[in-house]
Design an enzyme around this catalytic site. Structure first.
Site, PDB file in Angstrom:
ATOM      1  N   GLU A 120      20.628 -43.451  -3.714  1.00 36.52           N
ATOM      2  CA  GLU A 120      19.760 -42.340  -4.067  1.00 36.52           C
ATOM      3  C   GLU A 120      20.582 -41.065  -4.237  1.00 36.52           C
ATOM      4  O   GLU A 120      21.577 -40.847  -3.539  1.00 36.52           O
ATOM      5  CB  GLU A 120      18.694 -42.150  -2.988  1.00 36.52           C
ATOM      6  CG  GLU A 120      17.758 -43.346  -2.942  1.00 36.52           C
ATOM      7  CD  GLU A 120      16.546 -43.155  -2.057  1.00 36.52           C
ATOM      8  OE1 GLU A 120      15.446 -43.533  -2.488  1.00 36.52           O
ATOM      9  OE2 GLU A 120      16.684 -42.633  -0.933  1.00 36.52           O
ATOM     10  N   CYS A 135      22.764 -33.601  -4.521  1.00 32.44           N
ATOM     11  CA  CYS A 135      23.194 -34.265  -3.284  1.00 32.44           C
ATOM     12  C   CYS A 135      23.589 -35.692  -3.659  1.00 32.44           C
ATOM     13  O   CYS A 135      22.766 -36.483  -4.108  1.00 32.44           O
ATOM     14  CB  CYS A 135      22.042 -34.233  -2.278  1.00 32.44           C
ATOM     15  SG  CYS A 135      22.430 -35.071  -0.749  1.00 32.44           S
ATOM     16  N   CYS A 142      25.711 -47.353   5.196  1.00 27.30           N
ATOM     17  CA  CYS A 142      26.684 -46.629   6.028  1.00 27.30           C
ATOM     18  C   CYS A 142      27.007 -47.493   7.233  1.00 27.30           C
ATOM     19  O   CYS A 142      26.143 -48.195   7.744  1.00 27.30           O
ATOM     20  CB  CYS A 142      26.086 -45.290   6.482  1.00 27.30           C
ATOM     21  SG  CYS A 142      27.292 -44.210   7.289  1.00 27.30           S
ATOM     22  N   CYS A 146      24.121 -43.495  12.839  1.00 25.95           N
ATOM     23  CA  CYS A 146      23.662 -42.380  13.669  1.00 25.95           C
ATOM     24  C   CYS A 146      22.171 -42.617  13.939  1.00 25.95           C
ATOM     25  O   CYS A 146      21.440 -43.041  13.040  1.00 25.95           O
ATOM     26  CB  CYS A 146      23.880 -41.054  12.946  1.00 25.95           C
ATOM     27  SG  CYS A 146      25.623 -40.793  12.551  1.00 25.95           S
ATOM     28  N   CYS A 149      19.251 -41.190  11.618  1.00 21.80           N
ATOM     29  CA  CYS A 149      19.453 -41.198  10.164  1.00 21.80           C
ATOM     30  C   CYS A 149      18.950 -42.495   9.537  1.00 21.80           C
ATOM     31  O   CYS A 149      19.303 -43.589   9.980  1.00 21.80           O
ATOM     32  CB  CYS A 149      20.949 -41.024   9.865  1.00 21.80           C
ATOM     33  SG  CYS A 149      21.340 -41.178   8.109  1.00 21.80           S
ATOM     34  N   CYS A 373      17.116 -34.501   4.042  1.00 23.52           N
ATOM     35  CA  CYS A 373      18.318 -34.960   4.758  1.00 23.52           C
ATOM     36  C   CYS A 373      18.004 -36.156   5.629  1.00 23.52           C
ATOM     37  O   CYS A 373      17.073 -36.120   6.421  1.00 23.52           O
ATOM     38  CB  CYS A 373      18.812 -33.890   5.727  1.00 23.52           C
ATOM     39  SG  CYS A 373      19.495 -32.483   4.965  1.00 23.52           S
TER      40      CYS A 373
HETATM   41  N1  SAH Z   1      27.554 -39.124   6.400  1.00 27.01           N
HETATM   42  C1  SAH Z   1      27.718 -37.736   6.236  1.00 27.01           C
HETATM   43  C2  SAH Z   1      26.940 -37.159   5.072  1.00 27.01           C
HETATM   44  C3  SAH Z   1      25.504 -37.607   4.861  1.00 27.01           C
HETATM   45  S1  SAH Z   1      24.252 -37.106   5.954  1.00 27.01           S
HETATM   46  C4  SAH Z   1      27.378 -37.013   7.516  1.00 27.01           C
HETATM   47  O1  SAH Z   1      26.839 -37.641   8.416  1.00 27.01           O
HETATM   48  O2  SAH Z   1      27.703 -35.834   7.608  1.00 27.01           O
HETATM   49  C5  SAH Z   1      23.876 -35.410   5.596  1.00 27.01           C
HETATM   50  C6  SAH Z   1      23.329 -34.648   6.808  1.00 27.01           C
HETATM   51  O3  SAH Z   1      21.976 -35.029   7.135  1.00 27.01           O
HETATM   52  C7  SAH Z   1      24.134 -34.908   8.055  1.00 27.01           C
HETATM   53  O4  SAH Z   1      24.362 -33.726   8.771  1.00 27.01           O
HETATM   54  C8  SAH Z   1      23.216 -35.811   8.827  1.00 27.01           C
HETATM   55  O5  SAH Z   1      23.545 -35.828  10.168  1.00 27.01           O
HETATM   56  C9  SAH Z   1      21.870 -35.227   8.536  1.00 27.01           C
HETATM   57  N2  SAH Z   1      20.752 -36.101   8.855  1.00 27.01           N
HETATM   58  C10 SAH Z   1      20.764 -37.449   8.933  1.00 27.01           C
HETATM   59  N3  SAH Z   1      19.534 -37.911   9.246  1.00 27.01           N
HETATM   60  C11 SAH Z   1      18.727 -36.845   9.374  1.00 27.01           C
HETATM   61  C12 SAH Z   1      17.337 -36.679   9.665  1.00 27.01           C
HETATM   62  N4  SAH Z   1      16.556 -37.725   9.847  1.00 27.01           N
HETATM   63  N5  SAH Z   1      16.841 -35.444   9.709  1.00 27.01           N
HETATM   64  C13 SAH Z   1      17.632 -34.367   9.459  1.00 27.01           C
HETATM   65  N6  SAH Z   1      18.951 -34.460   9.159  1.00 27.01           N
HETATM   66  C14 SAH Z   1      19.502 -35.680   9.121  1.00 27.01           C
HETATM   67 FE1  SF4 Z   2      26.056 -42.372   8.033  1.00 29.97          FE
HETATM   68 FE2  SF4 Z   2      23.700 -41.160   8.297  1.00 29.97          FE
HETATM   69 FE3  SF4 Z   2      25.532 -40.952  10.233  1.00 29.97          FE
HETATM   70 FE4  SF4 Z   2      25.904 -39.675   7.904  1.00 29.97          FE
HETATM   71  S1  SF4 Z   2      24.274 -39.279   9.392  1.00 29.97           S
HETATM   72  S2  SF4 Z   2      27.413 -40.928   9.052  1.00 29.97           S
HETATM   73  S3  SF4 Z   2      24.978 -41.172   6.479  1.00 29.97           S
HETATM   74  S4  SF4 Z   2      24.498 -42.860   9.567  1.00 29.97           S
END
Ligand code: SAH
Ligand code: SF4
Length: 390
Positions: A120, A135, A142, A146, A149, A373
């Site tokens: 996406e 974006c 991934c 996390c 996420c 995000c």
């Molecule tokens: N993998 C990279 C880039 C993609 S995520 C990273 O983790 O930085 C982009 C941003 O969105 C990151 O700061 C991530 O932690 C945040 N993010 C992920 N899941 C989210 C959620 N459910 N609500 C708000 N922010 C989120």
């Molecule tokens: Fe991967 Fe989501 Fe963690 Fe970014 S926030 S490193 S996309 S699992």
């Protein structure tokens, strides 16, 4: 030697990335896609075809400045050569499988590649000015999982190629008819890139770097490095290299100020703990008041949003040219957290601001189409069944 300066650690990361390498950028009929090649690679391909080196420069201009996808539109190249190129090459784009528009103007694309893998990409218009950010995703899925996420629930299928990374931006530009690329710094709708889509860009460093060098090239798309932000969850050994080679803006997904909590929220922390991460930020080339590092901090109710956390955050980043982006948690189907209350977010933001750091609260964009995000996901695979691979 510190882990972050250990070349073996970098080599290990690059070797792991190679295990998830994308397929070659060829069509089933053997034609090569020219998108995503570096200038040197394009030159080689042109020479192999028996043509003069200046043809590579012409092709580059047509592909990345004019945005054409058809050799017959290349008016500075004579017809017979256009035809020869068309027999050997294509100028590809990912296929748009889904194109959704949010009521706030955010637009989400599901792009499909030749092997049917999908990612996406989101266009986020500026709420005030006539410009916006794209974006971009760097991986299909991934490895890092996390906890908050959505992408993290999708197993890593593979890394994206430089063609697929730059191709997301080019296809988005097609959708907004934004070719040719502007000369100089004229703001355009698609004027900024944030590497904040699916995946961890520093776990696919080579392809991300090649794609960013293409978009920054002055004779093509010509985006300034100041208009590109790379977000990482903290792959410490690759941060220095990104800073030296690309010099783009850095965003760091911090989300917690204590190792015990960050270990849980961002499992990569077990490998590269907060202290090492902050040290890498301090070393990041070009970090200055004019080019601050952005710390992203997802606001999770009752988890990381207390006043004590806010004060610890200020203490942690003391001395760093930084700003703190507070991201209210965006829920997704099956997510285990709640968004902090507006009052808690306000209090948190004020503490950070009083310490002298900008602390904007990011308004969720495109939530109605799951484009905010951390909501991106391209497969219905369910929750990850294996522990994170770091
Ligand atoms: N993998 C990279 C880039 C993609 S995520 C990273 O983790 O930085 C982009 C941003 O969105 C990151 O700061 C991530 O932690 C945040 N993010 C992920 N899941 C989210 C959620 N459910 N609500 C708000 N922010 C989120
Ligand atoms: Fe991967 Fe989501 Fe963690 Fe970014 S926030 S490193 S996309 S699992």
């Amino acid at each position: 030697m510190n882990i972050q300066l250990n070349p073996e650690e970098r080599d290990r990361i690059l070797a792991k990335a190679a295990l998830f390498a994308p397929p070659e950028n060829l069509l089933p009929d053997g034609r090569r896609d020219l998108v995503g090649l570096s200038r040197a690679e394009l030159l080689d391909v042109v020479k192999e075809a028996g043509e003069q080196p200046f043809r590579a420069k012409q092709l580059w201009h047509w592909i990345y400045h004019q945005g054409v996808t058809d050799f017959s539109a290349m008016s500075s190249i004579a017809r017979p050569l256009q035809e020869k190129f068309a027999e050997k090459f294509v100028i590809g784009r990912p296929e748009t499988a889904i194109d959704q528009l949010s009521k706030d103007g955010t637009r989400k694309f599901l792009f499909k590649f030749r092997d049917s893998e999908k990612v996406e990409t989101v266009y986020i218009p500026d709420p005030v000015e006539d410009r916006g950010a794209v974006c971009i995703s760097s991986q299909v899925g991934c490895t890092l999982s996390c906890r908050f996420c959505h992408t993290g629930t999708q197993r890593l299928a593979r890394n994206l190629s430089s063609a697929e990374i730059v191709g997301q931006f080019m296809a988005a530009r097609d959708a907004y008819k934004e070719w040719p690329s502007p000369k100089g710094e004229t703001p355009r709708l698609l004027s900024t890139i944030v590497l904040m889509g699916m995946g961890e860009p520093l776990y696919n460093y080579e392809n991300v770097a090649q794609a960013m060098k293409i978009v920054m090239d002055g004779e093509g798309i010509a985006l300034s490095r100041r208009r590109i932000t790379l977000s990482t969850s903290g792959v410490v050994p690759m941060m220095d290299r990104a800073g030296e080679e690309l010099g783009v803006n850095l965003a760091v997904s911090l989300h917690a100020v204590r190792d015990d909590l960050r270990d849980e929220l961002v499992p990569l922390n077990r490998k590269y703990p907060i202290k090492e991460l902050i040290a890498a930020c301090k070393r990041y080339p070009g970090a200055s008041n004019a080019r601050r590092i952005t710390f992203e901090y997802v606001m999770l109710k009752g988890i990381n949003d207390s006043e004590i956390d806010a004060r610890a955050l200020v203490y942690l980043i003391a001395g760093l040219p930084a700003k703190v982006n507070l991201i209210p948690f965006n829920p997704w189907p099956g997510s285990a957290y709640e968004t902090s209350t507006p009052a808690a977010i306000r209090k948190f933001a004020n503490i950070v601001m009083d310490a002298g750091y900008a602390s904007p609260v990011r308004t969720p964009r495109g939530q109605d189409i799951l484009a905010a995000c951390g909501q991106l996901k391209s497969a219905e695979i369910g929750v990850l069944a294996q522990p994170p691979i770091v």
